[in-house]
Design an enzyme around this catalytic site. Structure first.
Site, PDB file in Angstrom:
ATOM      1  CB  SER A   1       1.349  -4.627   9.823  1.00  0.00           C
ATOM      2  OG  SER A   1       0.699  -3.472   9.368  1.00  0.00           O
ATOM      3  CG  ASN A   2      -3.695  -3.355   7.776  1.00  0.00           C
ATOM      4  OD1 ASN A   2      -4.558  -3.093   8.609  1.00  0.00           O
ATOM      5  ND2 ASN A   2      -2.831  -2.446   7.330  1.00  0.00           N
TER       6      ASN A   2
ATOM      7  NE  ARG B   1      -3.751   1.055 -14.204  1.00  0.00           N
ATOM      8  CZ  ARG B   1      -2.847   1.117 -13.215  1.00  0.00           C
ATOM      9  NH1 ARG B   1      -2.961   0.324 -12.170  1.00  0.00           N
ATOM     10  NH2 ARG B   1      -1.852   1.966 -13.257  1.00  0.00           N
TER      11      ARG B   1
ATOM     12  CG  MET C   1       1.271   0.107  -2.026  1.00  0.00           C
ATOM     13  SD  MET C   1       0.153   1.100  -1.002  1.00  0.00           S
ATOM     14  CE  MET C   1       0.887   2.717  -1.250  1.00  0.00           C
ATOM     15  NE  ARG C   2      -0.977  -3.100 -10.755  1.00  0.00           N
ATOM     16  CZ  ARG C   2      -0.469  -2.533 -11.837  1.00  0.00           C
ATOM     17  NH1 ARG C   2       0.721  -1.984 -11.807  1.00  0.00           N
ATOM     18  NH2 ARG C   2      -1.144  -2.514 -12.976  1.00  0.00           N
ATOM     19  CB  ILE C   3      -4.968   2.507  -9.734  1.00  0.00           C
ATOM     20  CG1 ILE C   3      -4.523   3.660  -8.836  1.00  0.00           C
ATOM     21  CG2 ILE C   3      -6.338   2.752 -10.340  1.00  0.00           C
ATOM     22  CD1 ILE C   3      -4.414   4.988  -9.534  1.00  0.00           C
ATOM     23  CG  LEU C   4      -7.296  -3.174  -8.119  1.00  0.00           C
ATOM     24  CD1 LEU C   4      -8.183  -3.816  -7.058  1.00  0.00           C
ATOM     25  CD2 LEU C   4      -6.474  -4.244  -8.840  1.00  0.00           C
TER      26      LEU C   4
ATOM     27  CG  ASN D   1      -8.264   0.254   0.010  1.00  0.00           C
ATOM     28  OD1 ASN D   1      -7.258  -0.452   0.121  1.00  0.00           O
ATOM     29  ND2 ASN D   1      -8.190   1.565  -0.114  1.00  0.00           N
TER      30      ASN D   1
ATOM     31  CG  HIS E   1      -7.130   5.557   2.474  1.00  0.00           C
ATOM     32  ND1 HIS E   1      -6.131   5.554   1.528  1.00  0.00           N
ATOM     33  CD2 HIS E   1      -7.258   6.848   2.876  1.00  0.00           C
ATOM     34  CE1 HIS E   1      -5.683   6.788   1.354  1.00  0.00           C
ATOM     35  NE2 HIS E   1      -6.353   7.589   2.163  1.00  0.00           N
TER      36      HIS E   1
ATOM     37  CB  SER F   1     -11.630   5.115   5.994  1.00  0.00           C
ATOM     38  OG  SER F   1     -11.532   6.431   6.496  1.00  0.00           O
TER      39      SER F   1
ATOM     40  CG  ASP G   1      -7.749   5.781  -1.547  1.00  0.00           C
ATOM     41  OD1 ASP G   1      -7.755   4.543  -1.488  1.00  0.00           O
ATOM     42  OD2 ASP G   1      -6.704   6.453  -1.625  1.00  0.00           O
TER      43      ASP G   1
ATOM     44  CD  GLU H   1      -3.866   1.306   8.796  1.00  0.00           C
ATOM     45  OE1 GLU H   1      -3.304   2.355   9.145  1.00  0.00           O
ATOM     46  OE2 GLU H   1      -3.474   0.643   7.835  1.00  0.00           O
TER      47      GLU H   1
HETATM   48  C1  GRF Z   1      -1.524   0.692   5.753  1.00  0.00           C
HETATM   49  O1  GRF Z   1      -1.333   1.906   6.404  1.00  0.00           O
HETATM   50  C2  GRF Z   1      -2.791   0.721   4.932  1.00  0.00           C
HETATM   51  O2  GRF Z   1      -3.795   1.497   5.500  1.00  0.00           O
HETATM   52  C3  GRF Z   1      -2.311   1.373   3.667  1.00  0.00           C
HETATM   53  O3  GRF Z   1      -1.029   0.850   3.456  1.00  0.00           O
HETATM   54  C4  GRF Z   1      -0.463   0.452   4.704  1.00  0.00           C
HETATM   55  C5  GRF Z   1      -0.119  -0.991   4.566  1.00  0.00           C
HETATM   56  O4  GRF Z   1       0.499  -1.502   5.691  1.00  0.00           O
HETATM   57  N1  GRF Z   1      -3.274   1.154   2.601  1.00  0.00           N
HETATM   58  P1  GRF Z   1       0.708  -3.054   5.844  1.00  0.00           P
HETATM   59  O5  GRF Z   1       1.380  -3.562   4.582  1.00  0.00           O
HETATM   60  O6  GRF Z   1      -0.615  -3.710   6.066  1.00  0.00           O
HETATM   61  O7  GRF Z   1       1.613  -3.189   7.041  1.00  0.00           O
END
Ligand code: GRF
Length: 231
Positions: A16-17, A68, A93-96, A110, A112, A139, A148, A177
């Site tokens: 969604s972002n 990694r 969702m991975r640590i770089l 990023n 968050h 943020s 983060d 967000e």
């Molecule tokens: C969002 O809440 C973002 O802040 C977090 O993971 C979620 C991802 O949502 N890091 P989307 O995939 O952008 O919908």
């Protein structure tokens, strides 16, 4: 006018972002274009959002790499070849690994879902409620080689209501967000942001506190700039 900012997006899920960035680019609200989307999950819906707009979208599976660092090297070799100006981790969702973060530190951000430094990591909405916080938010921060933890550029606060649960809070936060991310990326299109020594620079000056999203605008917290005593 400068050429459009070239944005690479890393996403693991829903996207969604990413969708908010794509909408803002199409609407010319952002002088930018998403040049590619990369994921660690082949089934991430974010990849399809890009493909329907003919934006290159690809995934690399971590299990196909020995460790990694090897995964990150391959991922970033590909991203770098696309020549992005800005790399946005939007639900990645991975640590770089430290090497790739350090090599891109002025151009990688990023989003968050918490008011950092509160609640880094996962499950931020339930943790904010469990902690008894009166407010929550999101943020956008520069990435450094710690989770983060990079300098925070901008935040959007929302109040936590007595009847909130993690889901209601997440749903209320999400549109805020998206606005925060688009407004922050707009500052990159104007080449206004950088960071040094753990501080965000705006127009070359250190920010005293993260910018705040108020009335749909990013506004400086006061005082705007760090005094020489805090540097
Ligand atoms: C969002 O809440 C973002 O802040 C977090 O993971 C979620 C991802 O949502 N890091 P989307 O995939 O952008 O919908």
């Amino acid at each position: 006018m400068d050429r459009p900012l070239r944005i690479a997006v890393l996403a693991s899920g829903r996207g969604s972002n990413l969708a908010a960035l794509l909408r803002a680019c199409v609407a010319d609200e952002l002088h930018a274009r998403v040049i590619g989307v990369w994921s660690d999950r082949p089934s991430a819906p974010a990849l399809d959002l890009a493909r329907v707009q003919n934006i290159p979208a690809q995934s690399l599976r971590p299990r196909d790499f020995i460790d990694r660092e090897a995964f990150d090297r391959a991922l970033f070799a590909d991203i770098d070849a696309a020549l992005p100006d800005l790399i946005v981790c939007a639900g990645f969702m991975r640590i770089l690994s430290a090497a790739v973060v350090a090599a891109h530190s002025q151009q990688m951000i990023n989003i968050h879902p918490s008011l950092l430094p509160r609640h880094p990591g996962l499950d931020t909405h339930s943790r904010a409620i469990a902690a008894g916080d009166s407010d929550h938010g999101a943020s956008v921060h520069f990435m450094i080689p710690a989770l983060d933890a990079g300098p925070v550029i901008a935040q959007t606060p929302i109040a936590i209501r007595a009847d909130d649960n993690p889901q209601s809070l997440a749903e209320r936060l999400l549109p805020a967000e998206h606005e925060l991310l688009v407004a922050t990326v707009a500052l990159f299109t104007r080449h206004r942001l950088g960071h040094t020594d753990g501080r965000v620079l705006i127009d070359g000056q250190p920010l005293a506190a993260p910018l705040q999203m108020i009335d749909d605008q990013l506004q400086p917290a006061s005082p705007i700039l760090a005094s020489s005593d805090d540097r």
